[in-house]
Design a protein around this motif. Structure first.
Motif, PDB file in Angstrom:
ATOM      1  N   GLY A 179       3.356   0.174 -16.960  1.00 21.79           N
ATOM      2  CA  GLY A 179       2.581   1.188 -16.222  1.00 21.79           C
ATOM      3  C   GLY A 179       2.920   1.180 -14.742  1.00 21.79           C
ATOM      4  N   LEU A 180       2.594   2.276 -14.095  1.00 20.26           N
ATOM      5  CA  LEU A 180       2.998   2.512 -12.698  1.00 20.26           C
ATOM      6  C   LEU A 180       1.809   2.404 -11.742  1.00 20.26           C
ATOM      7  CD1 LEU A 180       5.157   3.896 -10.668  1.00 20.26           C
ATOM      8  CD2 LEU A 180       3.962   6.020 -11.251  1.00 20.26           C
ATOM      9  N   LEU A 181       2.025   1.702 -10.649  1.00 23.30           N
ATOM     10  CA  LEU A 181       1.061   1.753  -9.536  1.00 23.30           C
ATOM     11  C   LEU A 181       1.766   2.418  -8.363  1.00 23.30           C
ATOM     12  CD1 LEU A 181      -1.621   0.987  -8.102  1.00 23.30           C
ATOM     13  CD2 LEU A 181      -0.494  -1.123  -7.403  1.00 23.30           C
ATOM     14  N   LEU A 182       1.259   3.579  -7.980  1.00 23.02           N
ATOM     15  CA  LEU A 182       1.789   4.251  -6.788  1.00 23.02           C
ATOM     16  C   LEU A 182       0.806   4.015  -5.659  1.00 23.02           C
ATOM     17  CD1 LEU A 182       3.857   6.287  -5.484  1.00 23.02           C
ATOM     18  CD2 LEU A 182       2.098   8.018  -5.907  1.00 23.02           C
ATOM     19  N   LEU A 183       1.332   3.467  -4.590  1.00 27.58           N
ATOM     20  CA  LEU A 183       0.497   3.133  -3.446  1.00 27.58           C
ATOM     21  C   LEU A 183       0.961   3.947  -2.245  1.00 27.58           C
ATOM     22  CD1 LEU A 183      -1.725   1.123  -2.841  1.00 27.58           C
ATOM     23  CD2 LEU A 183       0.031  -0.554  -2.305  1.00 27.58           C
ATOM     24  N   GLY A 184       0.025   4.683  -1.655  1.00 33.11           N
ATOM     25  CA  GLY A 184       0.324   5.370  -0.394  1.00 33.11           C
ATOM     26  C   GLY A 184      -0.539   4.721   0.675  1.00 33.11           C
ATOM     27  N   TRP A 185       0.059   4.305   1.761  1.00 33.75           N
ATOM     28  CA  TRP A 185      -0.715   3.630   2.806  1.00 33.75           C
ATOM     29  C   TRP A 185      -0.029   3.850   4.147  1.00 33.75           C
ATOM     30  CZ3 TRP A 185       1.010  -1.089   5.323  1.00 33.75           C
ATOM     31  CH2 TRP A 185       2.277  -1.500   4.896  1.00 33.75           C
ATOM     32  N   ASN A 186      -0.786   3.563   5.211  1.00 32.17           N
ATOM     33  CA  ASN A 186      -0.258   3.766   6.560  1.00 32.17           C
ATOM     34  C   ASN A 186       0.056   2.432   7.197  1.00 32.17           C
ATOM     35  OD1 ASN A 186      -2.262   6.135   5.992  1.00 32.17           O
ATOM     36  ND2 ASN A 186      -0.805   6.885   7.488  1.00 32.17           N
ATOM     37  N   ASP A 187       1.334   2.216   7.479  1.00 34.88           N
ATOM     38  CA  ASP A 187       1.744   0.950   8.093  1.00 34.88           C
ATOM     39  C   ASP A 187       1.596   1.056   9.608  1.00 34.88           C
ATOM     40  OD1 ASP A 187       2.651  -1.543   8.535  1.00 34.88           O
ATOM     41  OD2 ASP A 187       4.683  -1.209   7.763  1.00 34.88           O
ATOM     42  N   LYS A 188       0.367   1.354  10.011  1.00 36.76           N
ATOM     43  CA  LYS A 188       0.083   1.546  11.444  1.00 36.76           C
ATOM     44  C   LYS A 188      -1.374   1.147  11.689  1.00 36.76           C
ATOM     45  CE  LYS A 188       0.410   5.059  15.003  1.00 36.76           C
ATOM     46  NZ  LYS A 188       0.897   6.343  15.398  1.00 36.76           N
ATOM     47  N   ALA A 189      -1.622   0.462  12.811  1.00 33.61           N
ATOM     48  CA  ALA A 189      -2.993   0.053  13.132  1.00 33.61           C
ATOM     49  C   ALA A 189      -3.870   1.293  13.311  1.00 33.61           C
ATOM     50  CB  ALA A 189      -2.985  -0.777  14.411  1.00 33.61           C
ATOM     51  N   PRO A 190      -5.113   1.243  12.888  1.00 26.96           N
ATOM     52  CA  PRO A 190      -5.834   0.100  12.299  1.00 26.96           C
ATOM     53  C   PRO A 190      -5.779   0.077  10.768  1.00 26.96           C
ATOM     54  CG  PRO A 190      -7.392   1.866  12.693  1.00 26.96           C
ATOM     55  CD  PRO A 190      -6.030   2.388  13.097  1.00 26.96           C
ATOM     56  N   TYR A 191      -4.896   0.891  10.173  1.00 26.41           N
ATOM     57  CA  TYR A 191      -4.917   1.056   8.705  1.00 26.41           C
ATOM     58  C   TYR A 191      -4.166  -0.055   7.972  1.00 26.41           C
ATOM     59  CZ  TYR A 191      -6.242   5.572  10.514  1.00 26.41           C
ATOM     60  OH  TYR A 191      -6.864   6.558  11.212  1.00 26.41           O
ATOM     61  N   ASN A 192      -3.350  -0.813   8.712  1.00 24.24           N
ATOM     62  CA  ASN A 192      -2.481  -1.793   8.048  1.00 24.24           C
ATOM     63  C   ASN A 192      -2.936  -3.235   8.245  1.00 24.24           C
ATOM     64  OD1 ASN A 192      -1.904  -2.014  10.731  1.00 24.24           O
ATOM     65  ND2 ASN A 192       0.327  -1.917  10.506  1.00 24.24           N
ATOM     66  N   ARG A 193      -4.260  -3.400   8.399  1.00 29.71           N
ATOM     67  CA  ARG A 193      -4.761  -4.785   8.554  1.00 29.71           C
ATOM     68  C   ARG A 193      -4.344  -5.631   7.356  1.00 29.71           C
ATOM     69  NH1 ARG A 193      -9.644  -2.372  11.324  1.00 29.71           N
ATOM     70  NH2 ARG A 193      -9.955  -1.476   9.276  1.00 29.71           N
ATOM     71  N   VAL A 194      -4.356  -5.016   6.173  1.00 30.91           N
ATOM     72  CA  VAL A 194      -3.858  -5.700   4.976  1.00 30.91           C
ATOM     73  C   VAL A 194      -2.732  -4.838   4.422  1.00 30.91           C
ATOM     74  CG1 VAL A 194      -4.417  -6.503   2.654  1.00 30.91           C
ATOM     75  CG2 VAL A 194      -6.127  -6.687   4.482  1.00 30.91           C
ATOM     76  N   SER A 195      -1.546  -5.393   4.348  1.00 29.84           N
ATOM     77  CA  SER A 195      -0.427  -4.608   3.812  1.00 29.84           C
ATOM     78  C   SER A 195      -0.199  -5.036   2.364  1.00 29.84           C
ATOM     79  CB  SER A 195       0.831  -4.827   4.656  1.00 29.84           C
ATOM     80  OG  SER A 195       1.453  -6.010   4.255  1.00 29.84           O
ATOM     81  N   PRO A 196       0.507  -4.224   1.574  1.00 30.92           N
ATOM     82  CA  PRO A 196       0.739  -4.585   0.174  1.00 30.92           C
ATOM     83  C   PRO A 196       1.347  -5.977   0.015  1.00 30.92           C
ATOM     84  CG  PRO A 196       1.357  -2.312   0.554  1.00 30.92           C
ATOM     85  CD  PRO A 196       1.015  -2.892   1.899  1.00 30.92           C
ATOM     86  N   ALA A 197       2.179  -6.382   0.972  1.00 30.12           N
ATOM     87  CA  ALA A 197       2.819  -7.704   0.872  1.00 30.12           C
ATOM     88  C   ALA A 197       1.799  -8.838   0.946  1.00 30.12           C
ATOM     89  CB  ALA A 197       3.854  -7.850   1.981  1.00 30.12           C
ATOM     90  N   ASP A 198       0.607  -8.538   1.508  1.00 32.87           N
ATOM     91  CA  ASP A 198      -0.433  -9.571   1.652  1.00 32.87           C
ATOM     92  C   ASP A 198      -1.397  -9.606   0.473  1.00 32.87           C
ATOM     93  OD1 ASP A 198       0.476 -10.061   4.250  1.00 32.87           O
ATOM     94  OD2 ASP A 198      -0.783  -8.464   5.071  1.00 32.87           O
TER      95      ASP A 198
END
Ligand SMILES: C[S@@+](CC[C@H](N)C(=O)[O-])C[C@H]1O[C@@H](n2cnc3c(N)ncnc32)[C@H](O)[C@@H]1O
Length: 200
Positions: free
Chosen positions: A142-161
């Motif tokens: 199955g697929l997980l599609l993640l859309g996120w903003n790698d910019k403060a303040p939205y990236n306090r937790v990034s997928p790598a974390d």
């Protein structure tokens, strides 16, 4: 029904009426166009992507379930009860952290989660719970599609974390040519795709 829910219901009715007349109101930004014109149609074209969860709704997403194909069984999930108006026919009012109350293990082919990480889903423990439940609900492959903003303040937790994502495999975003694509440089809106390994 509260004032906000009444307002959203009126908005959704007007948007759908316009849609039926061939007038679709949408954000014209490149990240939206990438999602609407490339990623979602590519998922719609896959025979193995039919039981789909879309997380988070807004006025501009009301027609997204339709972009996933007539034969897809799309459920929307949104924490704000008033936004039910913008959801699919199958709609759940809930926190993504509680996904396991609504789907059993392996019941979903895809979880599409754009603009939720960092946009309300902010607490690290909640993020782990939400993505842990999402991964459990996905079938192998199955697929997980993640859309996120790698910019403060939205990236306090990034997928790598996010530990819950560590058992997933990075795959190419459907319709695009890379695992991670920056769809809009000014707000660092990225799309990333993962799959749950078959044996996991
Ligand atoms: C920026 S909007 C993104 C909407 C949409 N997914 C998109 O593609 O743009 C974020 C939405 O996610 C919802 N949301 C935030 N945290 C959530 C959570 N933990 N569970 C479910 N929905 C959540 C918010 O209420 C809001 O409507």
């Amino acid at each position: 029904m509260g004032a906000k829910a009444t307002l959203y219901r009126g908005m959704a009715g007007a948007l759908r009426a316009l849609d039926q007349r061939g007038v679709r109101l949408r954000y014209p930004y490149p990240d939206r166009l990438m999602l609407e014109q490339r990623i979602l149609p590519a998922i719609a074209g896959r025979d193995d992507m039919k039981r789909i969860l879309m997380v988070g709704c807004g006025w501009y997403t009301h027609y997204y379930p339709g972009l996933l194909g007539d034969d897809a069984e799309v459920t929307t999930l949104e924490i704000d009860p008033a936004k039910r108006a913008f959801g699919a026919r199958r709609h759940i009012v809930a926190n993504l952290t509680e996904l396991d109350a609504h789907f059993g293990p392996g019941e979903l082919d895809a979880v599409l989660c754009n603009g939720v990480l960092g946009w309300g889903l902010n607490d690290h423990d909640d993020i782990e719970r939400a993505f842990g439940a999402s991964v459990t609900a996905l079938r192998g492959g199955g697929l997980l599609l993640l859309g996120w903003n790698d910019k403060a303040p939205y990236n306090r937790v990034s997928p790598a974390d996010i530990s819950a994502l560590q058992g997933l495999e990075a795959v190419t975003v459907p319709g695009l040519e890379a695992h991670r694509v920056i769809a809009l440089p000014r707000n660092q809106h990225c799309f990333q795709a993962f799959t749950r390994p078959q044996s996991n």
